[in-house]
Design a protein around this motif. Structure first.
Motif, short mmCIF file in Angstrom:
data_model
loop_
_atom_site.label_atom_id
_atom_site.label_comp_id
_atom_site.label_asym_id
_atom_site.label_seq_id
_atom_site.Cartn_x
_atom_site.Cartn_y
_atom_site.Cartn_z
N GLY A 1 0.78 -1.40 0.14
CA GLY A 1 -0.05 0.09 -0.02
C GLY A 1 0.86 1.29 -0.08
N ASP A 2 2.15 1.27 0.36
CA ASP A 2 2.96 2.31 0.26
C ASP A 2 3.80 2.34 -1.03
OD1 ASP A 2 2.46 2.90 2.97
OD2 ASP A 2 4.15 1.47 3.46
N LEU A 3 3.67 3.70 -1.56
CA LEU A 3 4.40 3.81 -2.99
C LEU A 3 5.91 3.90 -2.92
CD1 LEU A 3 2.38 6.59 -4.47
CD2 LEU A 3 2.40 4.34 -5.20
N PRO A 4 6.83 3.47 -3.85
CA PRO A 4 8.18 2.88 -3.56
C PRO A 4 8.86 4.27 -3.36
CG PRO A 4 7.35 3.33 -6.05
CD PRO A 4 6.20 3.17 -5.23
N TYR B 1 -6.64 20.75 -9.94
CA TYR B 1 -6.10 22.14 -9.39
C TYR B 1 -6.12 22.00 -7.80
CZ TYR B 1 -10.88 23.84 -8.82
OH TYR B 1 -12.35 23.76 -8.17
N TRP B 2 -7.16 21.30 -7.16
CA TRP B 2 -7.45 21.55 -5.75
C TRP B 2 -6.63 20.63 -5.02
CZ3 TRP B 2 -9.50 17.09 -4.38
CH2 TRP B 2 -10.20 16.47 -5.24
N LEU B 3 -5.72 19.97 -5.89
CA LEU B 3 -4.93 18.97 -4.89
C LEU B 3 -3.54 19.50 -4.70
CD1 LEU B 3 -5.44 16.19 -3.78
CD2 LEU B 3 -4.17 15.24 -5.74
N THR B 4 -3.33 20.21 -3.71
CA THR B 4 -2.00 20.99 -3.55
C THR B 4 -0.96 20.04 -2.62
OG1 THR B 4 -2.87 21.83 -1.16
CG2 THR B 4 -3.51 23.08 -3.21
N SER B 5 0.14 20.79 -2.98
CA SER B 5 1.52 20.34 -2.23
C SER B 5 1.62 20.55 -0.89
CB SER B 5 2.67 20.89 -2.87
OG SER B 5 2.77 20.83 -4.32
N SER B 6 0.60 21.11 -0.23
CA SER B 6 0.55 21.41 1.31
C SER B 6 -0.25 20.18 1.85
CB SER B 6 -0.08 22.70 1.65
OG SER B 6 -1.46 22.78 0.94
N LYS C 1 3.22 11.15 0.75
CA LYS C 1 3.97 12.21 -0.33
C LYS C 1 2.85 13.17 -0.32
CE LYS C 1 6.69 8.80 -3.02
NZ LYS C 1 6.78 8.19 -4.34
N ALA C 2 3.58 14.15 -1.00
CA ALA C 2 2.62 15.65 -1.38
C ALA C 2 1.69 15.08 -2.25
CB ALA C 2 3.61 16.78 -1.85
N ALA C 3 0.42 15.42 -1.88
CA ALA C 3 -0.53 14.91 -2.92
C ALA C 3 -0.53 14.97 -4.27
CB ALA C 3 -1.95 15.72 -2.34
N PRO C 4 -0.20 15.87 -4.94
CA PRO C 4 0.10 15.79 -6.33
C PRO C 4 1.11 14.75 -6.71
CG PRO C 4 -0.12 18.08 -5.62
CD PRO C 4 0.10 17.09 -4.52
N GLU C 5 2.15 14.58 -6.12
CA GLU C 5 3.25 13.82 -6.39
C GLU C 5 2.64 12.08 -6.15
OE1 GLU C 5 7.52 12.74 -4.83
OE2 GLU C 5 6.64 14.32 -4.23
N ASP C 6 1.99 12.27 -4.99
CA ASP C 6 1.35 10.95 -4.56
C ASP C 6 0.52 10.43 -5.53
OD1 ASP C 6 1.78 9.42 -2.27
OD2 ASP C 6 -0.31 9.56 -1.55
N PHE C 7 -0.56 11.10 -6.04
CA PHE C 7 -1.41 10.82 -7.14
C PHE C 7 -0.67 10.38 -8.38
CE2 PHE C 7 -3.54 12.48 -11.32
CZ PHE C 7 -4.71 11.77 -11.06
N THR C 8 0.25 11.21 -8.94
CA THR C 8 1.14 10.94 -10.15
C THR C 8 1.92 9.49 -9.76
OG1 THR C 8 1.42 13.14 -10.69
CG2 THR C 8 2.90 11.64 -11.68
N ALA C 9 2.46 9.50 -8.60
CA ALA C 9 3.01 8.05 -8.50
C ALA C 9 2.10 7.04 -8.55
CB ALA C 9 3.99 8.27 -7.05
#
Length: 794
Positions: A76-79, A598-603, A610-618
């Motif tokens: 369940g954890d991204l690499p 747009y509403w998924l922010t790095s904060s 991870k930061a939400a946008p990075e988490d989503f992309t990964a």
């Protein structure tokens, strides 16, 4: 032969000479034994070396050492480090050749033993020949030693050194053919494998490969997971195989008792159509009122049933999509009431062994496609498949509207109750069209707020205008700001007194809700009309209203809280913050699928830390790799037979996104005890629902071709009986349907035991450290003993 040979030696040679021969033979066999031990320590395993050292279950689960990591984040954890590479293809080559190497080496040993015997027979007639034979044997032993070194190099090509398991795999046809067609290779390289130079070269190539090779079972012919890897034993069986076969034979008739699971058939009034939370007859009888359709809502039994739903008599494998949109097997859904009542409106008709669906409906007797085009001509901004991607179809009937919207790249969540129009949702699911059994009654719908691009109602017979517009306000909750409400009903175009009264009440209600009436148009072909409203994107209209009716909801009212939450006759304000969800429309389809909104922010912190946008992309990239390298090619699934898919724990919807190019749809389920990511799933152009898997799902039996469970069961068994959850999976899964489970090794083993007791086919088991992967296939098996569910007896 043996007695004759030895008697001839005794008759012709002196005792001294016999002693010499005996010593030579003894030394020769000792050297052969030493050579075999050296070969074993160098990485060459005889075909049955692992079998004898493991329990029977391990025999079926030996892995072809092909992949160092079959999935990247099974826990369940991204690499953390996506750049690591463990040479998975090199591991596979070494493993596959090991099996063939073992066979070739055994053949070489037998050949050399025969050669030694022949040499000794020649030595019986010539003393000098005996000396030459000893030299030859010494040379052979040196050759064997070199073969062992080569084999050791081959074994070193597996750098991971981990113990991995896979059930029912076998070497590919190409590898077998190469072994048969190239006997000269075993002469130059006695072990039949690659030389150390070739292996090192392969390792260097693997080091340069992308991480995709670590995500799953690599694509291509070499990645096929077949039945079993075995060496050819000729006419002789092995003790391990014989013993294993006997143990399985003894176990099969008693599997349910030995595994602790004894399944029974559900004895209920609904029979093959049993939905536990909608067929709780005893609770429904005690309801004080049914004025708000309470009897069509969910009333789950106190304890989820563990019995199995029977199959309809004469059940057949469903017709495949897209032909299933037009016809299904009558024996699978043997209900004719809709055909009798709605046949003249082209809903459904009986035709021999099939039920046929001409594509019509009450409001579009001449076909759904014409009706779909008529709506877009009435308002071009709807832009099917571009601006409009996800819609809610309320009172869907047999869901022909949603079925034909697939041709426009639109997903429709079709919704209808389990009522007197028997089997309408069941018809939709059997056809391969998304649908759930639900009703707009006293509780909120199980969807987040502000997610549907369009809400559609064609003659859905819902009294939107009564009780302060409570039901229409629920649609307002789930409709995104700027979204459209498409209302096709008799009050729009008929002038009967009742219709005129409803139209007037609806006009007043929608105006007070600040919905803008954009168009009213008539369809001359179908002789119907449509009214299209638009929800505001700001609070300006709300603030200018002279009366606060319908009232605005309280500030602390969470519009996304829906699980068993009562309906309220109020409106939630439109978001105003620049980064608030709903402030802007999502990107057009398909751009919205792979880009963080747009509403998924790095904060924000994502599900995996991870930061939400990075988490989503990964997550998106991860599931793209897993599906492409493993699921599509590595599990032996015929995806052309898969149409209805469920993801029991969807998180970001990455699994569904990875299946985008297939002719499938995915019901993404976000469990009530998981992070609430369902709004994000809708934002990317997918759909789903909230659910608690300790209860039954609001769908008919035999609804889904494939169910995906990523770390669901290990969490659920903390709250409810896992047997009941598996019984529910059995209920919603079609015979011959597949279940893919990713979970802890302990949970995988538990689910596998239950699957075996259900007589399901175990297609694959795999483990890596503490995590595992399981793929099983449901069969037509049903138990004979029955269990009466008294809450479901009318």
């Amino acid at each position: 032969m043996a007695m004759g040979k030895y008697s001839r030696v005794d008759g012709r040679k002196s005792s001294k000479w016999c002693s010499t021969v005996t010593i030579v033979v003894f030394v020769g066999f000792c050297l052969v034994g030493v050579w075999m031990l050296m070969s074993s320590s160098s990485g060459v395993a005889a075909p049955n070396s692992d079998v004898s050292a493991q329990e029977p279950k391990e025999v079926k689960q030996k892995v072809v050492e092909k992949f160092s990591k079959p999935y990247e984040d099974i826990s369940g954890d991204l690499p953390e480090d996506t750049g690591k590479e463990e040479h998975p293809e090199s591991s596979q080559d070494g493993s596959t050749s090991n099996v063939e190497d073992s066979q070739n080496l055994l053949e070489n040993v037998e050949g050399k033993n025969e050669s030694e015997e022949d040499s000794k027979r020649e030595a019986e007639t010539d003393e000098d020949a005996k000396s030459e034979d000893n030299k030859s044997n010494s040379g052979d032993r040196e050759s064997n030693s070199e073969g062992g070194e080569s084999n050791s190099g081959d074994g070193d090509s597996n750098p991971s050194g981990e113990d991995k398991r896979m059930s029912e795999t076998e070497t590919s046809t190409n590898e077998q053919q190469e072994s048969e067609d190239s006997p000269s290779e075993s002469t130059s390289n006695p072990d039949g494998g690659e030389s150390k130079t070739d292996v090192d070269s392969s390792v260097e190539e693997d080091q340069s490969k992308d991480q995709a090779s670590n995500e799953g079972f690599p694509a291509g012919a070499q990645s096929e997971i077949l039945k079993e890897t075995t060496a050819d034993s000729g006419a002789w069986s092995t003790q391990a195989a014989e013993s294993q076969s006997e143990k399985e034979s003894q176990k099969s008739p008693l599997s349910k008792d030995q595994n602790g699971y004894k399944w029974k058939l559900c004895n209920v009034t609904a029979g093959p159509d049993y939905i536990p939370c909608l067929d709780n007859v005893q609770v429904i009888k005690k309801l004080p009122s049914t004025n708000h359709y309470e009897h069509r809502e969910r009333h789950c039994p106190d304890e989820a049933p563990t019995c199995l739903v029977p199959l309809p008599e004469g059940y057949k494998q469903p017709v495949r999509w897209p032909r299933s949109r037009e016809q299904i097997w009558y024996s699978n859904v043997p209900h004719t009431k809709l055909a009798d009542v709605k046949g003249h409106q082209n809903w459904v008709k009986v035709s021999g062994d099939h039920l046929t669906f001409p594509g019509g409906g009450t409001q579009f007797k001449h076909g759904a496609l014409h009706y779909i085009d008529f709506i877009q001509k009435s308002l071009s901004k709807i832009a099917w498949g571009n601006r409009t991607r996800v819609i809610l179809d309320v009172g869907c009937g047999v869901a022909s509207f949603g079925g034909y919207l697939f041709d426009r790249d639109v997903l429709a969540m079709s919704l209808a109750p389990k009522d007197e129009h028997e089997a309408q949702v069941q018809f939709a699911l059997e056809r391969g069209i998304p649908a759930i059994s639900a009703v707009m009654g006293t509780k909120r719908l199980p969807f987040p707020s502000k997610v549907f691009d369009v809400v559609h109602c064609a003659r859905c017979r819902v009294p939107w205008h009564i009780e302060g517009g409570k039901l229409l306000l629920e649609l307002n909750r789930v409709l995104r700001p700027g979204g459209y409400f498409v209302w096709s009903a008799t009050p729009v175009y008929q002038k009967l007194p009742e219709d005129v009264g409803i139209w007037k009440a609806m006009s007043e209600l929608t105006k007070s809700m600040c919905w803008e009436l954009l168009v009213v148009n008539n369809d001359k072909l179908n002789q119907v009309g449509v009214a299209i409203y638009r929800k505001p994107m700001s609070n300006q209209c709300y603030e200018k209203r002279e009366q606060n009716e319908p009232p605005l909801c309280k500030e602390d009212d969470d519009p996304d809280a829906v699980w068993n939450v009562q309906l309220q006759a109020c409106m939630h304000k439109v978001p105003v913050g620049a980064s608030d969800r709903g402030k802007q429309l999502p990107k057009p389809w398909p751009l919205r699928l792979g880009k963080p909104p747009y509403w998924l922010t790095s904060s924000q912190v994502g599900v995996y830390g991870k930061a939400a946008p990075e988490d989503f992309t990964a997550d998106y990239e991860h599931w793209q790799r897993v599906v492409s390298t493993s699921y599509l090619n590595g599990l032996g699934i015929d995806w052309s037979s898969v149409r209805n898919v469920m993801d029991m724990r969807a998180v970001y919807g990455g699994f569904a996104a990875a299946l985008r190019d297939l002719k499938v749809w995915v019901m993404n389920v976000v469990t009530i005890d998981s992070p609430d990511t369902l709004p994000l799933i809708y934002e990317r152009g997918l759909f789903g629902i909230y659910h608690d898997w300790c209860e039954s799902f609001s769908t008919y039996p035999r609804s889904y071709d494939l169910v995906h469970a990523d770390h669901v069961f290990s969490n659920l068994k903390k709250r409810c009986k896992l047997e009941a959850v598996i019984a529910e999976v059995d209920r919603i899964l079609r015979p011959e349907g597949k279940l893919i489970v990713r979970d802890s090794v302990e949970t995988i083993a538990e689910v596998e035991k239950m699957a075996k007791s259900l007589q399901w086919k175990i297609r694959l088991t795999y483990s890596n450290d503490s995590e595992g992967l399981l793929c099983v296939q449901k069969t037509l098996w049903r138990p004979t003993e029955k269990e009466t569910i008294f809450s479901a007896i009318a």
